[in-house]
Design an enzyme around this catalytic site. Sequence first.
Site, PDB file in Angstrom:
ATOM      1  N   GLY A 246     -72.700 -41.945  -5.322  1.00  0.00           N
ATOM      2  CA  GLY A 246     -73.646 -40.888  -5.651  1.00  0.00           C
ATOM      3  C   GLY A 246     -74.832 -40.751  -4.724  1.00  0.00           C
ATOM      4  O   GLY A 246     -75.864 -40.220  -5.120  1.00  0.00           O
TER       5      GLY A 246
ATOM      6  N   HIS B  74     -67.468 -32.921   2.856  1.00  0.00           N
ATOM      7  CA  HIS B  74     -66.365 -33.739   3.367  1.00  0.00           C
ATOM      8  C   HIS B  74     -66.859 -34.512   4.584  1.00  0.00           C
ATOM      9  O   HIS B  74     -67.537 -33.926   5.455  1.00  0.00           O
ATOM     10  CB  HIS B  74     -65.157 -32.878   3.721  1.00  0.00           C
ATOM     11  CG  HIS B  74     -63.979 -33.670   4.202  1.00  0.00           C
ATOM     12  ND1 HIS B  74     -63.175 -34.401   3.348  1.00  0.00           N
ATOM     13  CD2 HIS B  74     -63.506 -33.881   5.456  1.00  0.00           C
ATOM     14  CE1 HIS B  74     -62.253 -35.035   4.079  1.00  0.00           C
ATOM     15  NE2 HIS B  74     -62.417 -34.734   5.349  1.00  0.00           N
TER      16      HIS B  74
ATOM     17  N   ASN C 255     -75.077 -38.759  -2.178  1.00  0.00           N
ATOM     18  CA  ASN C 255     -75.274 -37.317  -1.967  1.00  0.00           C
ATOM     19  C   ASN C 255     -75.933 -36.686  -3.192  1.00  0.00           C
ATOM     20  O   ASN C 255     -76.811 -35.827  -3.062  1.00  0.00           O
ATOM     21  CB  ASN C 255     -73.943 -36.638  -1.656  1.00  0.00           C
ATOM     22  CG  ASN C 255     -73.566 -36.756  -0.193  1.00  0.00           C
ATOM     23  OD1 ASN C 255     -74.141 -36.091   0.665  1.00  0.00           O
ATOM     24  ND2 ASN C 255     -72.622 -37.611   0.105  1.00  0.00           N
TER      25      ASN C 255
ATOM     26  N   MET D 107     -63.093 -37.126  -6.380  1.00  0.00           N
ATOM     27  CA  MET D 107     -61.827 -37.550  -5.798  1.00  0.00           C
ATOM     28  C   MET D 107     -60.596 -36.890  -6.414  1.00  0.00           C
ATOM     29  O   MET D 107     -59.472 -37.241  -6.057  1.00  0.00           O
ATOM     30  CB  MET D 107     -61.688 -39.071  -5.884  1.00  0.00           C
ATOM     31  CG  MET D 107     -62.682 -39.779  -4.990  1.00  0.00           C
ATOM     32  SD  MET D 107     -62.386 -39.364  -3.247  1.00  0.00           S
ATOM     33  CE  MET D 107     -64.051 -39.298  -2.649  1.00  0.00           C
ATOM     34  N   LYS D 108     -60.754 -35.978  -7.322  1.00  0.00           N
ATOM     35  CA  LYS D 108     -59.597 -35.319  -7.905  1.00  0.00           C
ATOM     36  C   LYS D 108     -59.427 -33.927  -7.311  1.00  0.00           C
ATOM     37  O   LYS D 108     -60.407 -33.169  -7.201  1.00  0.00           O
ATOM     38  CB  LYS D 108     -59.729 -35.220  -9.426  1.00  0.00           C
ATOM     39  CG  LYS D 108     -60.054 -36.534 -10.119  1.00  0.00           C
ATOM     40  CD  LYS D 108     -59.160 -37.696  -9.671  1.00  0.00           C
ATOM     41  CE  LYS D 108     -57.770 -37.606 -10.221  1.00  0.00           C
ATOM     42  NZ  LYS D 108     -56.946 -38.797  -9.813  1.00  0.00           N
TER      43      LYS D 108
HETATM   44  N1  LIG Z   1     -58.789 -27.549  -4.904  1.00  0.00           N
HETATM   45  C1  LIG Z   1     -59.581 -28.438  -4.286  1.00  0.00           C
HETATM   46  N2  LIG Z   1     -59.955 -29.553  -4.930  1.00  0.00           N
HETATM   47  C2  LIG Z   1     -60.764 -30.458  -4.294  1.00  0.00           C
HETATM   48  C3  LIG Z   1     -61.172 -30.230  -2.964  1.00  0.00           C
HETATM   49  C4  LIG Z   1     -60.760 -29.020  -2.310  1.00  0.00           C
HETATM   50  O1  LIG Z   1     -61.143 -28.736  -1.154  1.00  0.00           O
HETATM   51  N3  LIG Z   1     -59.968 -28.169  -3.009  1.00  0.00           N
HETATM   52  N4  LIG Z   1     -61.953 -31.190  -2.300  1.00  0.00           N
HETATM   53  C5  LIG Z   1     -61.833 -32.528  -2.849  1.00  0.00           C
HETATM   54  C6  LIG Z   1     -62.667 -33.548  -2.173  1.00  0.00           C
HETATM   55  N5  LIG Z   1     -61.822 -34.136  -1.109  1.00  0.00           N
HETATM   56  C7  LIG Z   1     -62.202 -33.908   0.175  1.00  0.00           C
HETATM   57  O2  LIG Z   1     -63.286 -33.383   0.475  1.00  0.00           O
HETATM   58  C8  LIG Z   1     -60.665 -34.885  -1.424  1.00  0.00           C
HETATM   59  C9  LIG Z   1     -60.679 -35.716  -2.542  1.00  0.00           C
HETATM   60  C10 LIG Z   1     -59.552 -36.465  -2.853  1.00  0.00           C
HETATM   61  C11 LIG Z   1     -58.412 -36.390  -2.062  1.00  0.00           C
HETATM   62  C12 LIG Z   1     -57.209 -37.183  -2.430  1.00  0.00           C
HETATM   63  O3  LIG Z   1     -56.251 -37.284  -1.669  1.00  0.00           O
HETATM   64  N6  LIG Z   1     -57.252 -37.766  -3.648  1.00  0.00           N
HETATM   65  C13 LIG Z   1     -56.164 -38.632  -4.134  1.00  0.00           C
HETATM   66  C14 LIG Z   1     -56.574 -39.397  -5.386  1.00  0.00           C
HETATM   67  C15 LIG Z   1     -57.728 -40.353  -5.048  1.00  0.00           C
HETATM   68  C16 LIG Z   1     -58.267 -41.025  -6.317  1.00  0.00           C
HETATM   69  O4  LIG Z   1     -57.919 -40.581  -7.448  1.00  0.00           O
HETATM   70  O5  LIG Z   1     -59.046 -41.977  -6.144  1.00  0.00           O
HETATM   71  C17 LIG Z   1     -54.953 -37.784  -4.496  1.00  0.00           C
HETATM   72  O6  LIG Z   1     -55.170 -36.661  -5.031  1.00  0.00           O
HETATM   73  O7  LIG Z   1     -53.845 -38.296  -4.290  1.00  0.00           O
HETATM   74  C18 LIG Z   1     -58.403 -35.586  -0.933  1.00  0.00           C
HETATM   75  C19 LIG Z   1     -59.534 -34.839  -0.612  1.00  0.00           C
HETATM   76  C20 LIG Z   1     -62.089 -32.531  -4.342  1.00  0.00           C
HETATM   77  N7  LIG Z   1     -61.174 -31.584  -4.957  1.00  0.00           N
HETATM   78  N1  LIG Z   2     -62.737 -36.007   0.676  1.00  0.00           N
HETATM   79  C1  LIG Z   2     -63.847 -36.244  -0.204  1.00  0.00           C
HETATM   80  C2  LIG Z   2     -64.712 -37.342   0.354  1.00  0.00           C
HETATM   81  O1  LIG Z   2     -64.229 -38.232   1.042  1.00  0.00           O
HETATM   82  N2  LIG Z   2     -66.004 -37.275   0.054  1.00  0.00           N
HETATM   83  C3  LIG Z   2     -66.925 -38.241   0.549  1.00  0.00           C
HETATM   84  O2  LIG Z   2     -67.163 -39.245  -0.426  1.00  0.00           O
HETATM   85  C4  LIG Z   2     -68.442 -39.817  -0.121  1.00  0.00           C
HETATM   86  C5  LIG Z   2     -69.205 -39.908  -1.407  1.00  0.00           C
HETATM   87  O3  LIG Z   2     -70.396 -40.626  -1.170  1.00  0.00           O
HETATM   88  P1  LIG Z   2     -71.540 -40.641  -2.306  1.00  0.00           P
HETATM   89  O4  LIG Z   2     -70.830 -40.927  -3.608  1.00  0.00           O
HETATM   90  O5  LIG Z   2     -72.450 -41.755  -1.859  1.00  0.00           O
HETATM   91  O6  LIG Z   2     -72.194 -39.298  -2.300  1.00  0.00           O
HETATM   92  C6  LIG Z   2     -69.133 -38.894   0.876  1.00  0.00           C
HETATM   93  O7  LIG Z   2     -69.109 -39.455   2.181  1.00  0.00           O
HETATM   94  C7  LIG Z   2     -68.286 -37.651   0.830  1.00  0.00           C
HETATM   95  O8  LIG Z   2     -68.258 -36.921   2.049  1.00  0.00           O
END
Ligand SMILES: Nc1nc2c(c(=O)[nH]1)N[C@@H](CN(C=O)c1ccc(C(=O)N[C@@H](CCC(=O)O)C(=O)O)cc1)CN2
Ligand SMILES: NCC(=O)N[C@@H]1O[C@H](COP(=O)([O-])[O-])[C@@H](O)[C@H]1O
EC number: 2.1.2.2
Length: 206
Positions: free
Chosen positions: A13, A109, A15, A90-91
């Site tokens: 958290g 990101h 950010n 992360m979802k």
């Molecule tokens: N529809 C969308 N949903 C989300 C986006 C997006 O752009 N479109 N951004 C993500 C955040 N993210 C990258 O910025 C990101 C987060 C998670 C994953 C990923 O592969 N997650 C895994 C599960 C990981 C876990 O549960 O710990 C997975 O789905 O297999 C990729 C990119 C947020 N949502």
């Molecule tokens: N693809 C999504 C992703 O990787 N997001 C990344 O998770 C971190 C969260 O940090 P925080 O919990 O300290 O804000 C941040 O670096 C953000 O860019």
Amino acid sequence: MILKVGVLASGNGTNLQAIIDKSRNGQIPVRVAVVISDRNAFALRRARAHNIPAYIVKPGEYDSQREYEQQMVDILKKHGSELVVLSGFMKILSPHFIDSFKGRIINIHPSLIPAFCGKGFYGMKVHEAVIDYGVKITGATVHFVDENVDSGPIIIQKAVAVEDSDTPETIAQKVHEIEHEILPEALKLFAQGKLKVIGRRVFIER
Ligand SMILES: Nc1nc2c(c(=O)[nH]1)N[C@@H](CN(C=O)c1ccc(C(=O)N[C@@H](CCC(=O)O)C(=O)O)cc1)CN2
Ligand SMILES: NCC(=O)N[C@@H]1O[C@H](COP(=O)([O-])[O-])[C@@H](O)[C@H]1O
């Protein structure tokens, strides 16, 4: 006009903390109305420390992705969220959630999209891939969210050099510093109505 934002977070958290700090000291016209996590994330403790309503909504406790996402939508709307911020969430969200806040979801990101993004690229995995590939610059991206992953129109990007001595951990630190600058800036621009999306491009009224 103060913009009420709902934040989704899965991790530490930092950010979220940057947004809270800059909203409380008046640097950005924003108020964090609610924070939701899919797990017992430290981000929730940061919210509660500032008397911000904080919820855990676990996907595994619902019969479907739609019901899971609808619970988050209901909470976000109950608290008057005008913009949804994915802050280390992360979802991957389905079109159901996206359509509930069309054009009003942004994400941070930790790379220069379209590099090192998409499914499987999150957290330290991104910085590890940066080192493995041998790129000379990396950075962070704030973008609008659509039904695909990390593919929405880009609002702000900022780069940083990758030094020979860097590790995934040192890169993460440098990228975090960038994130804590550009995410609040993006929220400020959105709150001021200065973002205009035309196709894939985001034009910023200066
Ligand atoms: N529809 C969308 N949903 C989300 C986006 C997006 O752009 N479109 N951004 C993500 C955040 N993210 C990258 O910025 C990101 C987060 C998670 C994953 C990923 O592969 N997650 C895994 C599960 C990981 C876990 O549960 O710990 C997975 O789905 O297999 C990729 C990119 C947020 N949502
Ligand atoms: N693809 C999504 C992703 O990787 N997001 C990344 O998770 C971190 C969260 O940090 P925080 O919990 O300290 O804000 C941040 O670096 C953000 O860019």
